[in-house]
Scaffold this motif. Structure first.
Motif, PDB file in Angstrom:
ATOM      1  N   TRP A 149       0.315 -10.410  16.855  1.00  0.00           N
ATOM      2  CA  TRP A 149      -0.107 -11.532  16.031  1.00  0.00           C
ATOM      3  C   TRP A 149       1.054 -12.132  15.247  1.00  0.00           C
ATOM      4  O   TRP A 149       1.943 -11.414  14.792  1.00  0.00           O
ATOM      5  CB  TRP A 149      -1.178 -11.094  15.027  1.00  0.00           C
ATOM      6  N   GLN A 150       1.016 -13.444  15.072  1.00  0.00           N
ATOM      7  CA  GLN A 150       1.891 -14.097  14.115  1.00  0.00           C
ATOM      8  C   GLN A 150       1.327 -13.868  12.711  1.00  0.00           C
ATOM      9  O   GLN A 150       0.375 -13.127  12.516  1.00  0.00           O
ATOM     10  CB  GLN A 150       2.016 -15.585  14.444  1.00  0.00           C
ATOM     11  N   ALA A 151       1.912 -14.503  11.704  1.00  0.00           N
ATOM     12  CA  ALA A 151       1.556 -14.242  10.314  1.00  0.00           C
ATOM     13  C   ALA A 151       0.085 -14.534  10.030  1.00  0.00           C
ATOM     14  O   ALA A 151      -0.535 -15.397  10.663  1.00  0.00           O
ATOM     15  CB  ALA A 151       2.439 -15.074   9.386  1.00  0.00           C
ATOM     16  N   ALA A 152      -0.460 -13.845   9.045  1.00  0.00           N
ATOM     17  CA  ALA A 152      -1.877 -13.966   8.701  1.00  0.00           C
ATOM     18  C   ALA A 152      -2.270 -15.395   8.356  1.00  0.00           C
ATOM     19  O   ALA A 152      -3.358 -15.850   8.714  1.00  0.00           O
ATOM     20  CB  ALA A 152      -2.203 -13.031   7.539  1.00  0.00           C
ATOM     21  N   ASP A 153      -1.390 -16.104   7.662  1.00  0.00           N
ATOM     22  CA  ASP A 153      -1.749 -17.459   7.258  1.00  0.00           C
ATOM     23  C   ASP A 153      -1.719 -18.455   8.409  1.00  0.00           C
ATOM     24  O   ASP A 153      -2.073 -19.624   8.238  1.00  0.00           O
ATOM     25  CB  ASP A 153      -0.863 -17.945   6.109  1.00  0.00           C
ATOM     26  N   ARG A 154      -1.328 -18.001   9.606  1.00  0.00           N
ATOM     27  CA  ARG A 154      -1.370 -18.833  10.804  1.00  0.00           C
ATOM     28  C   ARG A 154      -2.614 -18.554  11.645  1.00  0.00           C
ATOM     29  O   ARG A 154      -2.778 -19.138  12.717  1.00  0.00           O
ATOM     30  CB  ARG A 154      -0.122 -18.611  11.662  1.00  0.00           C
ATOM     31  N   GLN A 155      -3.462 -17.652  11.163  1.00  0.00           N
ATOM     32  CA  GLN A 155      -4.658 -17.266  11.900  1.00  0.00           C
ATOM     33  C   GLN A 155      -5.885 -17.892  11.241  1.00  0.00           C
ATOM     34  O   GLN A 155      -6.300 -17.469  10.157  1.00  0.00           O
ATOM     35  CB  GLN A 155      -4.798 -15.743  11.926  1.00  0.00           C
ATOM     36  N   GLU A 156      -6.467 -18.886  11.892  1.00  0.00           N
ATOM     37  CA  GLU A 156      -7.645 -19.524  11.322  1.00  0.00           C
ATOM     38  C   GLU A 156      -8.760 -18.510  11.101  1.00  0.00           C
ATOM     39  O   GLU A 156      -9.469 -18.558  10.086  1.00  0.00           O
ATOM     40  CB  GLU A 156      -8.132 -20.661  12.218  1.00  0.00           C
ATOM     41  N   TRP A 157      -8.936 -17.581  12.038  1.00  0.00           N
ATOM     42  CA  TRP A 157      -9.985 -16.577  11.916  1.00  0.00           C
ATOM     43  C   TRP A 157      -9.800 -15.728  10.664  1.00  0.00           C
ATOM     44  O   TRP A 157     -10.752 -15.430   9.948  1.00  0.00           O
ATOM     45  CB  TRP A 157     -10.031 -15.693  13.164  1.00  0.00           C
ATOM     46  N   HIS A 158      -8.576 -15.338  10.388  1.00  0.00           N
ATOM     47  CA  HIS A 158      -8.285 -14.475   9.251  1.00  0.00           C
ATOM     48  C   HIS A 158      -8.497 -15.212   7.932  1.00  0.00           C
ATOM     49  O   HIS A 158      -9.156 -14.715   7.011  1.00  0.00           O
ATOM     50  CB  HIS A 158      -6.849 -13.972   9.352  1.00  0.00           C
ATOM     51  N   VAL A 159      -7.957 -16.421   7.851  1.00  0.00           N
ATOM     52  CA  VAL A 159      -8.064 -17.205   6.630  1.00  0.00           C
ATOM     53  C   VAL A 159      -9.520 -17.568   6.343  1.00  0.00           C
ATOM     54  O   VAL A 159     -10.004 -17.439   5.211  1.00  0.00           O
ATOM     55  CB  VAL A 159      -7.198 -18.477   6.727  1.00  0.00           C
ATOM     56  N   ALA A 160     -10.241 -18.006   7.369  1.00  0.00           N
ATOM     57  CA  ALA A 160     -11.623 -18.463   7.179  1.00  0.00           C
ATOM     58  C   ALA A 160     -12.541 -17.326   6.748  1.00  0.00           C
ATOM     59  O   ALA A 160     -13.375 -17.496   5.849  1.00  0.00           O
ATOM     60  CB  ALA A 160     -12.137 -19.100   8.464  1.00  0.00           C
ATOM     61  N   VAL A 161     -12.408 -16.172   7.359  1.00  0.00           N
ATOM     62  CA  VAL A 161     -13.264 -15.045   7.004  1.00  0.00           C
ATOM     63  C   VAL A 161     -12.954 -14.555   5.596  1.00  0.00           C
ATOM     64  O   VAL A 161     -13.869 -14.285   4.796  1.00  0.00           O
ATOM     65  CB  VAL A 161     -13.116 -13.902   8.033  1.00  0.00           C
TER      66      VAL A 161
END
Length: 267
Positions: free
Chosen positions: A140-152
Motif C-alpha cells: 500500500w501507498q500512504a494511508a492518506d492516499r487510500q479513499e477506503w482508509h480515510v472514509a472509514v
C-alpha cells in the motif's frame, strides 16, 4: 501472510474480492513460466498461489502465511480445484527456514508490510530465491492516499477524526514510502529495485449492507469504536452506512486506492 490478521476477520472478510483488481495487475506482471517454482509470501487464502501453480505446471508453488484459518481455506480451495502442485505452510516468512536457492520467483499481494524486522525478513526471502530470480510484490501507498482508509476512519470517528498515525510494525502502511522500500530491499541484498505507481479500486461487498458487515470485521474499525458508548457507536454506524451507500455503484461498494508494484532481483 506475515500480517497479524485476527482469526475473527477471516470468517467474513473476503480479501480476494476486495483486491480483485490488484490481483489482476499482479498476475499480469508475473509472467509465470511452466516449470517455475513460485514462493508466495503472505498468501492468505491462496488465490495467487493457486494461480501461480496452474501457470507453473509442471513446476510448483508454495504459499506461506501466519493465519491458520486462512491456510485451511487455501488448502480446501486447492483440493476442490484439483491443484496438486501447490503447498501451504503456516509460518512467519521473516524467520522460516526455506530451502536455499530453490525458488525461481517470489511474489506477494500485500503480505510484506508487517515484518518486525523488514531487512531481516527480505534477506531471508532472498536466500530462498535462486540467483537472478525476481521478487514481485504489491504494497500500500500512504494511508492518506487510500479513499477506503480515510472514509472509514472519518465515518467512525465523526467530528473528532484522529490523525493518521505514523507507520509502525504491524501497520499496513510501513512500506508506503518508495525510498524506504528501495532502501530496505537493497539492504537485504536485492538489486534492480523498481517501484511503479498502481491505482485500482477496492471492493467491500456487493451492497452497502454486506459491505458494512465486512468493514466492521477489520481491526481498524473495531479499534475506532471500541471505547465508544452505545449511543456513539450507533451514530458512528449510521455515518458508516451513509458512506457505504454513497460508494454503492450497483455493482458493489468500491473505494479508490493506490499501491506500489515493487520488483527486485536476487543477484
Amino acid at each position: 501472510m506475515t500480517a497479524p490478521r485476527r482469526e475473527e476477520e477471516v470468517a467474513l472478510f473476503d480479501y480476494d474480492s476486495e483486491l480483485a483488481r490488484y490481483h489482476q495487475r499482479l498476475s499480469e506482471s508475473l509472467g509465470v513460466r511452466p516449470g517455475a517454482r513460485v514462493l508466495d509470501i503472505g498468501c492468505g487464502t491462496g488465490r495467487a498461489t493457486r494461480d501461480a501453480a496452474r501457470d507453473a505446471s509442471p513446476g510448483s508453488a508454495l504459499g506461506i502465511d501466519v493465519s491458520r484459518p486462512m491456510l485451511a481455506r487455501a488448502r480446501a480451495l486447492a483440493e476442490a480445484e484439483g491443484i496438486r502442485n501447490v503447498g501451504f505452510v503456516q509460518a512467519d516468512a521473516q524467520g522460516h527456514g526455506f530451502r536455499p536457492d530453490y525458488f525461481s520467483l517470489g511474489i506477494s499481494r500485500f503480505g510484506t508490510m508487517f515484518f518486525s524486522d523488514p531487512v531481516a525478513a527480505f534477506a531471508n526471502i532472498g536466500r530462498a530465491l535462486r540467483p537472478g530470480a525476481r521478487f514481485v510484490q504489491l504494497v500500500w501507498q500512504a494511508a492518506d492516499r487510500q479513499e477506503w482508509h480515510v472514509a472509514v476512519r472519518e465515518a467512525l470517528s465523526g467530528d473528532h477524526a484522529p490523525t493518521v498515525p505514523a507507520p509502525v510494525s504491524g501497520d499496513p502502511f510501513t512500506l508506503a514510502d518508495p525510498h524506504v522500500v528501495s532502501d530496505v530491499l537493497t539492504a537485504a541484498g536485492f538489486t534492480a529495485v523498481d517501484v511503479v505507481d498502481v491505482r485500482e479500486p477496492v471492493r467491500y461487498g456487493p451492497d452497502a449492507e454486506r459491505a458494512c458487515a465486512a468493514v466492521l470485521q477489520l481491526r481498524m474499525a473495531k479499534e475506532l469504536i471500541a471505547d465508544l458508548d452505545a449511543a456513539s457507536v450507533e451514530r458512528a454506524l449510521g455515518r458508516l452506512r451513509v458512506t457505504l451507500d454513497a460508494h454503492d455503484t450497483g455493482d458493489g461498494v468500491w473505494f479508490g486506492s493506490r499501491a506500489w508494484l515493487v520488483t527486485a532481483l536476487r543477484p
